[in-house]
Each structure stands twice: as C-alpha cells, then as structure tokens.
Design a protein around this motif. Sequence first.
Motif, PDB file in Angstrom:
ATOM      1  N   GLN A  68      31.546   5.068 -28.030  1.00 33.96           N
ATOM      2  CA  GLN A  68      30.199   4.584 -27.703  1.00 33.96           C
ATOM      3  C   GLN A  68      29.394   5.642 -26.952  1.00 33.96           C
ATOM      4  N   GLY A  69      30.011   6.268 -25.964  1.00 34.42           N
ATOM      5  CA  GLY A  69      29.328   7.292 -25.183  1.00 34.42           C
ATOM      6  C   GLY A  69      27.970   6.836 -24.676  1.00 34.42           C
ATOM      7  N   LEU A  70      26.976   7.667 -24.858  1.00 30.64           N
ATOM      8  CA  LEU A  70      25.605   7.353 -24.422  1.00 30.64           C
ATOM      9  C   LEU A  70      24.730   6.881 -25.583  1.00 30.64           C
ATOM     10  N   MET A  71      25.370   6.443 -26.664  1.00 30.41           N
ATOM     11  CA  MET A  71      24.616   5.935 -27.811  1.00 30.41           C
ATOM     12  C   MET A  71      23.700   4.789 -27.392  1.00 30.41           C
ATOM     13  N   TYR A  72      22.549   4.745 -28.017  1.00 33.38           N
ATOM     14  CA  TYR A  72      21.563   3.671 -27.884  1.00 33.38           C
ATOM     15  C   TYR A  72      20.844   3.635 -26.528  1.00 33.38           C
ATOM     16  N   ARG A  73      21.161   4.542 -25.635  1.00 35.24           N
ATOM     17  CA  ARG A  73      20.460   4.578 -24.349  1.00 35.24           C
ATOM     18  C   ARG A  73      19.081   5.182 -24.564  1.00 35.24           C
ATOM     19  N   LYS A  74      18.103   4.659 -23.860  1.00 33.94           N
ATOM     20  CA  LYS A  74      16.727   5.155 -23.975  1.00 33.94           C
ATOM     21  C   LYS A  74      16.395   6.151 -22.878  1.00 33.94           C
ATOM     22  N   GLU A  75      17.209   6.193 -21.809  1.00 36.16           N
ATOM     23  CA  GLU A  75      16.964   7.134 -20.722  1.00 36.16           C
ATOM     24  C   GLU A  75      18.264   7.439 -19.992  1.00 36.16           C
ATOM     25  N   LEU A  76      18.255   8.569 -19.317  1.00 42.64           N
ATOM     26  CA  LEU A  76      19.365   8.978 -18.463  1.00 42.64           C
ATOM     27  C   LEU A  76      18.747   9.721 -17.292  1.00 42.64           C
ATOM     28  N   PRO A  77      18.754   9.115 -16.115  1.00 41.14           N
ATOM     29  CA  PRO A  77      18.108   9.750 -14.966  1.00 41.14           C
ATOM     30  C   PRO A  77      18.784  11.059 -14.560  1.00 41.14           C
ATOM     31  N   ASP A  78      18.009  11.941 -13.958  1.00 40.00           N
ATOM     32  CA  ASP A  78      18.529  13.187 -13.402  1.00 40.00           C
ATOM     33  C   ASP A  78      19.597  12.839 -12.372  1.00 40.00           C
ATOM     34  N   GLY A  79      20.688  13.569 -12.381  1.00 34.69           N
ATOM     35  CA  GLY A  79      21.761  13.323 -11.427  1.00 34.69           C
ATOM     36  C   GLY A  79      22.790  12.316 -11.906  1.00 34.69           C
ATOM     37  N   LYS A  80      22.566  11.733 -13.084  1.00 35.50           N
ATOM     38  CA  LYS A  80      23.509  10.776 -13.674  1.00 35.50           C
ATOM     39  C   LYS A  80      24.109  11.393 -14.925  1.00 35.50           C
ATOM     40  N   GLY A  81      25.231  10.870 -15.362  1.00 32.20           N
ATOM     41  CA  GLY A  81      25.847  11.380 -16.576  1.00 32.20           C
ATOM     42  C   GLY A  81      27.049  10.556 -16.976  1.00 32.20           C
ATOM     43  N   MET A  82      27.745  11.039 -18.004  1.00 37.58           N
ATOM     44  CA  MET A  82      28.972  10.396 -18.467  1.00 37.58           C
ATOM     45  C   MET A  82      30.036  11.475 -18.610  1.00 37.58           C
ATOM     46  N   LEU A  83      31.215  11.197 -18.046  1.00 40.35           N
ATOM     47  CA  LEU A  83      32.340  12.125 -18.127  1.00 40.35           C
ATOM     48  C   LEU A  83      33.389  11.535 -19.066  1.00 40.35           C
ATOM     49  N   PHE A  84      33.690  12.275 -20.132  1.00 40.60           N
ATOM     50  CA  PHE A  84      34.670  11.873 -21.133  1.00 40.60           C
ATOM     51  C   PHE A  84      36.020  12.505 -20.794  1.00 40.60           C
ATOM     52  N   ASP A  85      37.059  11.691 -20.762  1.00 39.04           N
ATOM     53  CA  ASP A  85      38.416  12.161 -20.482  1.00 39.04           C
ATOM     54  C   ASP A  85      39.160  12.317 -21.806  1.00 39.04           C
ATOM     55  N   PHE A  86      39.451  13.567 -22.177  1.00 36.35           N
ATOM     56  CA  PHE A  86      40.166  13.849 -23.422  1.00 36.35           C
ATOM     57  C   PHE A  86      41.569  14.383 -23.157  1.00 36.35           C
ATOM     58  N   SER A  87      42.218  13.849 -22.132  1.00 34.53           N
ATOM     59  CA  SER A  87      43.562  14.281 -21.782  1.00 34.53           C
ATOM     60  C   SER A  87      44.524  14.015 -22.936  1.00 34.53           C
ATOM     61  N   PRO A  88      45.389  14.970 -23.255  1.00 34.65           N
ATOM     62  CA  PRO A  88      45.554  16.296 -22.680  1.00 34.65           C
ATOM     63  C   PRO A  88      44.493  17.269 -23.204  1.00 34.65           C
ATOM     64  N   GLU A  89      44.448  18.435 -22.598  1.00 29.53           N
ATOM     65  CA  GLU A  89      43.494  19.473 -23.006  1.00 29.53           C
ATOM     66  C   GLU A  89      43.610  19.714 -24.510  1.00 29.53           C
ATOM     67  N   GLN A  90      42.447  19.787 -25.181  1.00 27.29           N
ATOM     68  CA  GLN A  90      42.428  19.901 -26.639  1.00 27.29           C
ATOM     69  C   GLN A  90      41.092  20.453 -27.122  1.00 27.29           C
ATOM     70  N   GLN A  91      41.037  20.791 -28.396  1.00 30.82           N
ATOM     71  CA  GLN A  91      39.777  21.154 -29.044  1.00 30.82           C
ATOM     72  C   GLN A  91      38.966  19.860 -29.181  1.00 30.82           C
ATOM     73  N   ILE A  92      37.727  19.869 -28.740  1.00 35.55           N
ATOM     74  CA  ILE A  92      36.911  18.653 -28.744  1.00 35.55           C
ATOM     75  C   ILE A  92      35.701  18.850 -29.653  1.00 35.55           C
TER      76      ILE A  92
END
Length: 165
Positions: A68-92
């Motif tokens: 889902q991530g940030l799909m369908y969002r209409k705004e993202l304020p400065d200083g905000k975000g989304m952190l995706f955890d892809f453990s273990p380290e890999q090609q993303i």
Amino acid sequence: MNFASMIVRLRIAGRLMASLAPAAAVLITLCANPAARAASIQPLEIVTKSGVQVFSVEMATTEEEKTQGLMYRKELPDGKGMLFDFSPEQQISMWMKNTYIPLDMIFIRADGRILRIAENTEPMSTKIISSGGLARGVLEVIAGTAQKYGIQPGDRVAHPLFNKR
C-alpha cells in the motif's frame, strides 16, 4: 407487551450498547483520523553535513503495508514520511503506481548509511525505481526534501531498524 417486559428489553439493549461503546469509539477514531491506521509512527533522524534532520515516519513492515505504501494519499507534510522495512538487506525495487504526490525515495543500507536517493519521482508511474545495491529500508518523503535539507548518499540515518557499525 407489558411494562415489565419492556423494562427487561431496555436493560438488555442498554447493556449491549454499553459493551459496544469501546469498539465504536475505536472505529470512529480510525475513520476520522487516517494516521491512526498506521501500525506505528516513530522518530527518525538523518545526520547531514549541515545538521540533524528529524522526521516522523509511519512504519511499513507487513507485506500489506509495504504494498500500500503512500498510495492514494493527496498530501504528505514536510517532516513526515514512511519507512519501509525490507529486512534482510536486499536489492529493492519500488514504483509510484497509484501514488498521487511526487516523492523522494531514500534507500538505506543495513548499517544506516544512505545508499541512493531517487529524487522527485513521477506520480502514477509504473517505472521501476531501483535501490542500486543492497538496502535494508526505504524512506519516502515529499519531493524536494533531500535537496532542501542537503541529504546525500553516505549520510547516516538513526533509527532502530538500522545497525550501528
């Protein structure tokens, strides 16, 4: 129906309503506040040459959250975000399908160093955006953030997701 049976039914209905009240309150909160749906919101710091930048990030750890991530969002304020955890380290590989706002994608190695930054990604695009190497996480922030704060590959990200080596 006599008066006594009406009283009994009203008492049962009252108990039912009282038992449902906490669940209703949670449902109302979730519907009224989209941020409440996030699994967790945590602080994240990026140490740049010009100083420390602090962000408040939603965690995307489950497959559903990462899809889902940030799909369908209409705004993202400065200083905000989304952190995706892809453990273990890999090609993303990421994309912007159904994402209405341009983003900076910051690919982060397991040691917390920024590997690559894809700046000003194109909204609604299915073009693949690659990490360009092994990464543990991806931080998505509003487009222009990396330039605004001087965030560059090699800068350190401080967050429990990343090991300090």
